[in-house]
Design an enzyme around this catalytic site. Structure first.
Site, short mmCIF file in Angstrom:
data_model
loop_
_atom_site.label_atom_id
_atom_site.label_comp_id
_atom_site.label_asym_id
_atom_site.label_seq_id
_atom_site.Cartn_x
_atom_site.Cartn_y
_atom_site.Cartn_z
N HIS A 106 0.87 -1.09 -0.22
CA HIS A 106 -0.40 -0.29 0.01
C HIS A 106 0.97 1.13 0.02
O HIS A 106 1.54 0.80 0.60
CB HIS A 106 -0.97 -0.38 1.47
N TYR A 110 3.81 -0.13 4.70
CA TYR A 110 5.23 -1.27 5.04
C TYR A 110 4.24 -2.63 4.77
O TYR A 110 4.23 -2.96 6.17
CB TYR A 110 5.30 -1.32 6.96
N HIS A 111 2.94 -2.57 4.09
CA HIS A 111 2.52 -3.57 4.01
C HIS A 111 3.16 -4.54 2.52
O HIS A 111 1.77 -5.33 1.74
CB HIS A 111 0.48 -3.43 3.33
N TYR A 112 4.05 -5.50 2.54
CA TYR A 112 4.33 -6.23 1.32
C TYR A 112 3.66 -7.23 1.62
O TYR A 112 3.72 -7.85 2.82
CB TYR A 112 5.98 -6.35 2.10
#
Length: 275
Positions: free
Chosen positions: A31, A210-212
């Site tokens: 995101h 930080y939504h890998y």
């Protein structure tokens, strides 16, 4: 990939024996967030500082530009800050913006209440990838995040940021003489087209959520029970198995993947014990 599970050509280029030829590291998703700050009225008197705690009211919103839709186009996370120091910590340490951006936000926020906002692109079309730098496990991988590699993402994100910025013209914001803080280093003030301005702003102020996820997607790397194709007794149970990133924070979904993996393992053990 270091264990031999990944794209055949890539593994062989590093002299890694291929165990299973799978698109590991492909289709990386995240995101993307664009930060925006509005300085408002005078901040209240400061309270005694507790450096072990950063307290700030948090508001989260989901917005659909088409009111007939039953799902949002973007998410916003908003903090109200009375002291610019926490915002400086967010800006420099958590989001790693360049010093000029953080210094501008700090300088223009002194003595003011500030609405610190993040406008989040929930459904990115862009994809990145992860590659090995070498066969040495101590070497960091090469990560291409692919942000805005699909032009539609930048177009949509710019439109969502422009929509969110309209809060400056609401009754409350006008009553406190709210003003958006724009770092001059972005250089967007010379963009005459509204669309071009917001694209410039998004490119300057974007940051990872930080939504890998998605780099070991279900259907191409793992099956519906999280087994890695072509490998015995190996499962993956994290955000990497998501074929498409969730339209919200990934935390809860990732926890549920882990919970489901635990159930699957228990089911398999129970079935084997009955045989």
């Amino acid at each position: 990939m270091l264990s031999g599970i990944g794209p055949k050509e890539h593994l062989e280029s590093h002299n890694i024996p291929v165990v299973s030829d799978l698109p590991v590291g492909q289709s990386l998703q995240d995101h993307i967030m664009v930060m925006m700050a509005h300085k408002m009225g005078k901040s209240p008197p400061p309270k005694p500082v507790d450096y072990s705690y950063i307290g700030s009211p948090l508001m989260m919103g989901y917005t659909s530009l088409n009111k007939s839709k039953n799902y949002p186009d973007y998410q916003s996370i908003n903090f109200i800050m009375n002291d610019p120091t926490p915002m400086l910590q967010f800006c420099s340490f958590y989001f790693s913006y360049i010093d000029e951006i953080c210094q501008t936000l700090y300088d223009k926020s002194i003595g003011k209440e500030v609405l610190f906002s993040l406008v989040i692109l929930l459904y990115p079309e862009s994809r990145g990838r992860i590659l090995l730098r070498s066969a040495d496990p101590k070497e960091k991988p090469i990560i291409y995040n692919g942000y805005y590699s699909d032009p539609i993402d930048l177009e949509r994100h710019a439109m969502y940021v422009e929509d969110f910025a309209k809060i400056q013209h609401t009754e409350f914001f006008e009553s406190v003489n709210a003003e958006r803080v724009e770092p001059e280093v972005c250089g967007c003030e010379n963009k005459y087209s509204t669309e071009e301005y917001w694209k410039c702003y998004a490119l300057c102020m974007m940051v990872s959520g930080y939504h890998y996820s998605g780099s070991a997607a279900m259907g191409v790397v793992v099956d519906s029970r999280l087994n890695v194709f072509g490998v015995q007794k190996l499962r993956v149970a994290d955000a990497s198995v998501m074929p498409k990133i969730t339209g919200a924070n990934t935390n809860a979904a990732t926890i549920m993947i882990g919970e489901r993996a635990a159930d699957i393992i228990k089911e398999d053990l129970f079935l084997r014990s009955r045989c």
